[in-house]
Design a protein around this motif. Structure first.
Motif, PDB file in Angstrom:
ATOM      1  N   PHE A 169       0.742  -1.217  -0.096  1.00  0.00           N
ATOM      2  CA  PHE A 169       0.001   0.050   0.003  1.00  0.00           C
ATOM      3  C   PHE A 169       0.867   1.240   0.014  1.00  0.00           C
ATOM      4  N   ILE A 170       0.452   2.183  -0.918  1.00  0.00           N
ATOM      5  CA  ILE A 170       1.282   3.352  -0.990  1.00  0.00           C
ATOM      6  C   ILE A 170       0.408   4.474  -0.455  1.00  0.00           C
ATOM      7  N   TYR A 171       1.072   4.985   0.651  1.00  0.00           N
ATOM      8  CA  TYR A 171       0.378   6.232   1.319  1.00  0.00           C
ATOM      9  C   TYR A 171       0.189   7.409   0.374  1.00  0.00           C
ATOM     10  N   PRO A 172      -0.891   8.020   0.455  1.00  0.00           N
ATOM     11  CA  PRO A 172      -1.847   8.177   1.189  1.00  0.00           C
ATOM     12  C   PRO A 172      -2.936   7.293   1.237  1.00  0.00           C
ATOM     13  N   ASN A 173      -3.067   6.940  -0.152  1.00  0.00           N
ATOM     14  CA  ASN A 173      -4.433   6.221  -0.514  1.00  0.00           C
ATOM     15  C   ASN A 173      -4.407   5.349  -1.924  1.00  0.00           C
ATOM     16  N   ASN A 174      -2.951   4.992  -1.978  1.00  0.00           N
ATOM     17  CA  ASN A 174      -2.811   4.253  -3.309  1.00  0.00           C
ATOM     18  C   ASN A 174      -3.053   4.588  -4.667  1.00  0.00           C
ATOM     19  N   LYS A 175      -3.119   5.828  -4.591  1.00  0.00           N
ATOM     20  CA  LYS A 175      -3.460   6.433  -6.015  1.00  0.00           C
ATOM     21  C   LYS A 175      -2.721   8.071  -5.981  1.00  0.00           C
ATOM     22  N   ASP A 176      -2.444   8.760  -4.873  1.00  0.00           N
ATOM     23  CA  ASP A 176      -1.877  10.038  -5.011  1.00  0.00           C
ATOM     24  C   ASP A 176      -0.521  10.194  -4.228  1.00  0.00           C
ATOM     25  N   ASP A 177      -0.091  11.181  -4.614  1.00  0.00           N
ATOM     26  CA  ASP A 177       1.309  11.689  -3.879  1.00  0.00           C
ATOM     27  C   ASP A 177       0.927  12.086  -2.464  1.00  0.00           C
ATOM     28  N   GLY A 178       1.732  11.819  -1.828  1.00  0.00           N
ATOM     29  CA  GLY A 178       1.850  12.205  -0.340  1.00  0.00           C
ATOM     30  C   GLY A 178       2.592  11.064   0.609  1.00  0.00           C
ATOM     31  N   ASP A 179       2.234  11.129   1.897  1.00  0.00           N
ATOM     32  CA  ASP A 179       2.990  10.271   2.722  1.00  0.00           C
ATOM     33  C   ASP A 179       1.986   9.838   3.933  1.00  0.00           C
ATOM     34  N   VAL A 180       2.633   9.198   5.042  1.00  0.00           N
ATOM     35  CA  VAL A 180       1.746   8.764   6.081  1.00  0.00           C
ATOM     36  C   VAL A 180       1.368  10.039   6.868  1.00  0.00           C
ATOM     37  N   GLU A 181       2.187  11.035   6.906  1.00  0.00           N
ATOM     38  CA  GLU A 181       1.648  12.262   7.416  1.00  0.00           C
ATOM     39  C   GLU A 181       0.351  12.774   7.015  1.00  0.00           C
ATOM     40  N   THR A 182       0.383  12.813   5.662  1.00  0.00           N
ATOM     41  CA  THR A 182      -0.918  13.150   4.861  1.00  0.00           C
ATOM     42  C   THR A 182      -2.157  12.374   5.597  1.00  0.00           C
ATOM     43  N   LEU A 183      -2.037  11.300   5.806  1.00  0.00           N
ATOM     44  CA  LEU A 183      -3.039  10.434   6.484  1.00  0.00           C
ATOM     45  C   LEU A 183      -3.304  10.819   7.951  1.00  0.00           C
ATOM     46  N   MET A 184      -2.365  11.165   8.559  1.00  0.00           N
ATOM     47  CA  MET A 184      -2.476  11.656   9.928  1.00  0.00           C
ATOM     48  C   MET A 184      -2.938  13.020  10.030  1.00  0.00           C
ATOM     49  N   GLU A 185      -2.757  13.893   9.093  1.00  0.00           N
ATOM     50  CA  GLU A 185      -3.472  15.027   9.141  1.00  0.00           C
ATOM     51  C   GLU A 185      -4.879  15.213   8.979  1.00  0.00           C
ATOM     52  N   SER A 186      -5.209  14.151   7.809  1.00  0.00           N
ATOM     53  CA  SER A 186      -6.649  14.098   7.829  1.00  0.00           C
ATOM     54  C   SER A 186      -7.403  13.479   8.729  1.00  0.00           C
ATOM     55  N   ALA A 187      -6.548  12.623   9.895  1.00  0.00           N
ATOM     56  CA  ALA A 187      -7.336  12.253  10.901  1.00  0.00           C
ATOM     57  C   ALA A 187      -7.174  13.229  12.290  1.00  0.00           C
ATOM     58  N   ALA A 188      -6.643  14.319  12.104  1.00  0.00           N
ATOM     59  CA  ALA A 188      -6.649  15.112  13.184  1.00  0.00           C
ATOM     60  C   ALA A 188      -7.982  15.921  13.343  1.00  0.00           C
ATOM     61  N   ARG A 189      -8.059  16.106  14.770  1.00  0.00           N
ATOM     62  CA  ARG A 189      -9.688  16.663  15.020  1.00  0.00           C
ATOM     63  C   ARG A 189      -9.527  18.108  14.577  1.00  0.00           C
ATOM     64  N   ARG A 190      -9.691  18.366  13.456  1.00  0.00           N
ATOM     65  CA  ARG A 190      -9.753  19.759  12.935  1.00  0.00           C
ATOM     66  C   ARG A 190     -11.122  20.610  13.363  1.00  0.00           C
ATOM     67  N   ASP A 191     -11.999  19.806  13.391  1.00  0.00           N
ATOM     68  CA  ASP A 191     -13.422  20.077  14.122  1.00  0.00           C
ATOM     69  C   ASP A 191     -13.379  20.614  15.419  1.00  0.00           C
ATOM     70  N   LEU A 192     -12.250  19.903  16.385  1.00  0.00           N
ATOM     71  CA  LEU A 192     -12.363  20.287  17.625  1.00  0.00           C
ATOM     72  C   LEU A 192     -11.169  21.202  18.026  1.00  0.00           C
ATOM     73  N   HIS A 193     -10.439  21.654  16.959  1.00  0.00           N
ATOM     74  CA  HIS A 193      -9.082  22.541  17.283  1.00  0.00           C
ATOM     75  C   HIS A 193      -8.999  23.236  15.851  1.00  0.00           C
ATOM     76  N   GLN A 194     -10.054  23.771  15.353  1.00  0.00           N
ATOM     77  CA  GLN A 194     -10.053  24.804  14.198  1.00  0.00           C
ATOM     78  C   GLN A 194      -8.998  25.896  14.391  1.00  0.00           C
ATOM     79  N   VAL A 195      -9.105  26.439  15.773  1.00  0.00           N
ATOM     80  CA  VAL A 195      -8.282  27.611  15.825  1.00  0.00           C
ATOM     81  C   VAL A 195      -7.003  27.481  15.770  1.00  0.00           C
ATOM     82  N   PHE A 196      -6.587  26.273  16.501  1.00  0.00           N
ATOM     83  CA  PHE A 196      -4.910  25.891  16.278  1.00  0.00           C
ATOM     84  C   PHE A 196      -4.415  25.906  14.885  1.00  0.00           C
ATOM     85  N   PHE A 197      -5.228  25.293  14.083  1.00  0.00           N
ATOM     86  CA  PHE A 197      -4.825  25.107  12.655  1.00  0.00           C
ATOM     87  C   PHE A 197      -4.991  26.428  11.826  1.00  0.00           C
ATOM     88  N   ASP A 198      -6.059  27.104  12.120  1.00  0.00           N
ATOM     89  CA  ASP A 198      -6.112  28.674  11.327  1.00  0.00           C
ATOM     90  C   ASP A 198      -4.954  29.409  11.942  1.00  0.00           C
TER      91      ASP A 198
END
Length: 206
Positions: A98-127
């Motif tokens: 399996f090639i991160y992030p989704n077996n078709k696009d460029d990226g890496d395991v951190e791309t997946l981690m960022e997708s899993a981060a709770r942006r909905d709870l911590h939007q201020v941090f990310f902004d």
């Protein structure tokens, strides 16, 4: 038993802890052992090639999880896939990968981690962090080159976790690569972006 070969240097890395949390949550009955290869360049060295062959000879499943990386880094999904296929053909190996992030696009395991981060709870941090990235990257020297480095994605996620109000016990875990991936206050391991990896594991874990 399934042996999973990953790029991580060792088991004190975010990649290992992320995958361990994902498998513990979604595949708790599966017997999995990780082999950390210390970088993509070591994937098909003599040691790992022998470990793959020996595991397959005794009936163990072997899987490979690897970064696509990006064209700017000299790779990307298409080039990475072609390289893996070529090496397997040359070495007469057949291993699901399996090639991160989704077996078709460029990226890496951190791309997946960022997708899993709770942006909905911590939007201020990310902004705020992304405002900082834009500001710093816009500062140029006299020759027009960026004056400062901006954090890579791993650095961004490390800062995300270090910014959290944690007990001393939990904060000590961060230094061992355990970014508390099993804690739903910070990560959503049911995120849609993780589904391709989960589907791959569903198909191949024994």
């Amino acid at each position: 038993m399934t042996k999973i070969f990953i790029e991580a240097e060792d088991k004190t890395t975010p990649e290992y802890n992320f995958l361990k949390a994902l498998i513990n949550l979604h595949f708790p009955t599966k017997d999995v052992d990780f082999t950390c290869i210390g970088g993509i360049g070591n994937l098909f060295n003599e040691t790992n090639k022998n470990q793959i062959s020996q595991a397959q000879e005794v009936g163990e499943q072997v899987l490979i999880l690897i970064d696509a990386d990006t064209v700017t880094k000299g790779y990307g999904f298409e080039k990475r896939k072609a390289e893996i296929d070529s090496n397997m053909q040359a070495l007469k190996l057949s291993v699901p990968y399996f090639i991160y992030p989704n077996n078709k696009d460029d990226g890496d395991v951190e791309t997946l981690m960022e997708s899993a981060a709770r942006r909905d709870l911590h939007q201020v941090f990310f902004d705020c962090f992304e405002d900082y990235e834009r500001c710093v990257s816009g500062v140029k020297d006299k020759s027009g080159e960026p004056l400062y480095n901006t954090p890579n994605l791993k650095g961004k996620l490390h800062t995300y976790m270090n910014a959290q109000k944690l007990s001393n016990k939990l904060r000590r875990k961060l230094g061992t690569g355990d970014w508390l991936f099993d804690n739903t206050n910070y990560w959503n391991l049911n995120a849609v972006a993780l589904q391709p990896l989960k589907d791959f594991l569903t198909s191949h874990l024994i």
